[in-house]
Design an enzyme around this catalytic site. Sequence first.
Site, PDB file in Angstrom:
ATOM      1  N   SER A  54       0.838  -1.218   0.000  1.00  0.00           N
ATOM      2  CA  SER A  54       0.000   0.000   0.000  1.00  0.00           C
ATOM      3  C   SER A  54       0.865   1.258   0.000  1.00  0.00           C
ATOM      4  CB  SER A  54      -0.971   0.014   1.188  1.00  0.00           C
ATOM      5  OG  SER A  54      -0.292   0.283   2.383  1.00  0.00           O
ATOM      6  N   HIS A  86       8.057   3.308   9.347  1.00  0.00           N
ATOM      7  CA  HIS A  86       7.941   2.380  10.469  1.00  0.00           C
ATOM      8  C   HIS A  86       6.639   2.667  11.230  1.00  0.00           C
ATOM      9  CE1 HIS A  86       9.409  -0.391  13.496  1.00  0.00           C
ATOM     10  NE2 HIS A  86       9.008   0.484  14.418  1.00  0.00           N
ATOM     11  N   MET A  92      10.800  -6.360   4.763  1.00  0.00           N
ATOM     12  CA  MET A  92      11.017  -7.007   6.053  1.00  0.00           C
ATOM     13  C   MET A  92      12.384  -7.687   6.161  1.00  0.00           C
ATOM     14  SD  MET A  92       8.379  -5.794   7.309  1.00  0.00           S
ATOM     15  CE  MET A  92       8.064  -6.471   8.933  1.00  0.00           C
TER      16      MET A  92
END
Length: 194
Positions: free
Chosen positions: A21, A114, A95
């Site tokens: 997104s 974050h 990740m």
Amino acid sequence: MVKLVGKNKILSAVFISGRGSNLKSIYNYSIKKNSKICVELVISSKSDVLGVKFARKYNIKTQIINYKNKVKAEARIIKLLKKNNIQLICLAGFMKVLSKNFVKSFKNKIINIHPSLLPKYKGLNTHERAIKNRDRFSGCTVHYVNQNLDSGKIILKQKVKLYKSDTPEQLAKRILKVENKLYPRAINKVISNF
Ligand code: GAR
């Protein structure tokens, strides 16, 4: 779909591992008339994810990187970044932790989003920790990536109210909406120093 490539745009790479997104919000910002960046390359550590589907749909060059061997994976990424003259790297739900050497070779050119109000809750499970500590606010932060996890200089951050009834999923969803708006604003701020 026709890819819009503007002259003199800052060539950017977006690194993802999932839904994408934030990639979508960065891409939508990049194709605005006055935007100074172009999403030239998407790097994904996973193959079958929504972010990769999105990138392919919009004809963005996309590379899936096999991370079984981190040294080899990073060498491959560096080659791709150089080949594509990438000037700005945006980590968007990527990740994997970049090595110190990698970060050093792109000093002040890598930024990350974050899902917490840094310096609070570096690392994983940010929403669970904010709820457990009964924080009144959580939020998100865009920061430069340095050699320590989630510790680089903060570019922008934004608070999001945390309700007593919040589950981690509900909070994540509300924060994500804010992330998607914050990231383009942070990029704008960063490139004003280029
Ligand atoms: C976002 O919430 C982002 O802040 C988080 O992963 C999600 C990716 O969503 N990143 C991290 O946790 C990095 N440590 P997206 O794939 O929809 O952009």
